[in-house]
Enzyme design. Structure first.
Site, mmCIF file in Angstrom:
data_model
loop_
_atom_site.group_PDB
_atom_site.id
_atom_site.type_symbol
_atom_site.label_atom_id
_atom_site.label_comp_id
_atom_site.label_asym_id
_atom_site.label_seq_id
_atom_site.Cartn_x
_atom_site.Cartn_y
_atom_site.Cartn_z
ATOM 1 N N PHE A 152 0.882 -1.298 -0.074
ATOM 2 C CA PHE A 152 0.054 -0.001 -0.113
ATOM 3 C C PHE A 152 0.850 1.319 0.132
ATOM 4 O O PHE A 152 0.550 2.284 -0.488
ATOM 5 C CB PHE A 152 -1.033 -0.093 1.085
ATOM 6 C CG PHE A 152 -2.074 0.855 0.916
ATOM 7 C CD1 PHE A 152 -2.882 1.022 0.033
ATOM 8 C CD2 PHE A 152 -2.047 1.917 2.070
ATOM 9 C CE1 PHE A 152 -3.933 2.009 0.003
ATOM 10 C CE2 PHE A 152 -2.812 3.002 2.034
ATOM 11 C CZ PHE A 152 -3.930 3.029 0.844
ATOM 12 N N TYR A 153 1.933 1.359 0.746
ATOM 13 C CA TYR A 153 2.855 2.300 0.545
ATOM 14 C C TYR A 153 3.203 2.482 -0.828
ATOM 15 O O TYR A 153 3.064 3.736 -1.386
ATOM 16 C CB TYR A 153 4.164 1.758 1.354
ATOM 17 C CG TYR A 153 5.343 2.832 0.948
ATOM 18 C CD1 TYR A 153 5.387 4.144 1.199
ATOM 19 C CD2 TYR A 153 6.708 2.173 0.328
ATOM 20 C CE1 TYR A 153 6.602 4.776 1.076
ATOM 21 C CE2 TYR A 153 7.480 3.045 0.107
ATOM 22 C CZ TYR A 153 7.736 4.402 0.325
ATOM 23 O OH TYR A 153 8.795 5.201 0.080
ATOM 24 N N ALA A 154 3.760 1.500 -1.941
ATOM 25 C CA ALA A 154 4.043 1.824 -3.126
ATOM 26 C C ALA A 154 2.606 2.338 -3.753
ATOM 27 O O ALA A 154 2.955 3.211 -4.832
ATOM 28 C CB ALA A 154 4.446 0.268 -3.736
#
Length: 337
Positions: A152-154
């Site tokens: 989700f960071y990416a």
């Protein structure tokens, strides 16, 4: 004297970039919330060192707070903005995804809106090599597909790139996105691999080696990364008159003053070789726990930095062995070990 606004100025990368800009004669306004994602003392120390320079001013606020960036950009009218503030970390995005929505999506939106209201010469926004996700074609180049993010960071970083492109197209703001590749060095984040490995080895604790050591990373020393950012500041993208004007290998958008650029060492290093460099610098062998791959992680990263080189003359200067030795020396001094 040119003026720069740096968000995330008390962070690892932000601190070193501010030092470089101050040395180059910039007046620097640093925005940072000093959040407790990791040891706040490190952030406070970095900010204190920056404040020793008369050309630096600090603002301690959250980028996602309504009106903060709008008012700051309107009042300071910076020539250049480097947007580094974000919620970082692949694994933490599984535990607390909302913090990534707040900082990475809402915060970046607030910045784009602030620049729409008060334009500046160049906006540079941090992205990450993690956006390449499931892509296995290496070395990663800016024109490769980056559609299948693994964390989700990416995903929030990829969304930031798309948001920024739309604003560059609609409002003509020159925007450069730069994708980092595994940055390391003194004053780094305690959740980063080089920090965790060094701490564990010195304490006599075992270290966790994921994917049983079958990992490669394009480790980039902090000084080399900052040199890349500094070079990019001076080359804002311009909307091309036609797609035919875009040089081969350039990621310049055909419809906007927008470009994506990798900043990496362009030399992937085996994780076990990186651990060996830390062991050599410490003079002690690590106890190793061989682990399976963690969710959201990828087995390898490798940057094609030829676009950055063609734009700025960038060439990384610090080898992994030298960079690790510098970090270990800093760690021993800072923590008095």
């Amino acid at each position: 004297m040119p003026k720069a606004l740096v968000t995330g100025s008390a962070g690892f990368i932000g601190y070193f970039l501010c030092q470089r800009l101050l040395a180059d004669g910039f007046e620097v306004v640093g925005l940072d919330a000093l959040t407790d994602y990791y040891d706040v003392t490190l952030k406070q120390r970095r900010q204190q060192m920056l404040l020793q320079n008369a050309g630096f001013g600090a603002v301690n606020e959250r980028i996602e707070a309504d009106g903060i960036l709008h008012d700051l950009v309107a009042n300071e009218r910076p020539d250049v903005i480097v947007h580094l503030a974000a919620q970082a970390g692949v694994r933490y995005s599984i535990e607390n995804p909302k913090s990534y929505v707040d900082a990475n999506l809402v915060g970046t939106f607030n910045l784009l809106e602030a620049v729409r209201a008060t334009p500046c010469q160049h906006v540079l926004i941090a992205s990450t090599s993690s956006v390449y996700g499931a892509n296995t074609e290496m070395p990663y180049a800016e024109d490769h597909r980056a559609d299948h993010q693994m964390s989700f960071y990416a995903a929030t970083k990829k969304a930031s790139e798309v948001m920024a492109h739309s604003y560059a197209h609609l409002y003509g703001s020159p925007i450069t996105m730069f994708r980092f590749f595994t940055v390391y060095g003194p004053w780094g984040r305690p959740d980063m691999a080089h920090f965790k490995f060094t701490r564990a080895i010195l304490n006599g604790d075992p270290i966790d080696i994921y994917n049983h050591g079958e990992m490669r990373r394009d480790f980039t020393y902090i000084d080399d990364l900052v040199a890349g950012i500094r070079g990019l500041i001076d080359v804002p993208p311009a909307r091309p008159a036609s797609p035919d004007d875009i040089m081969p290998g350039d990621s310049l958008s055909p419809v906007a003053p927008f470009r994506v650029v990798n900043i990496g060492n362009s030399e992937p290093v085996r994780l076990m070789d990186f651990v060996a460099a830390i062991e050599d610098a410490i003079g002690q062998t690590a106890q190793k726990n061989m682990m399976d791959m963690q969710p959201g992680d990828v087995p390898a990263t490798w940057a094609n930095s030829s676009l950055l080189t063609s734009l700025t003359g960038y060439a990384p200067q610090v080898s992994v062995q030298e960079g690790v030795a510098r970090f270990v020396a800093w760690y021993r001094d800072y923590y008095r070990t």
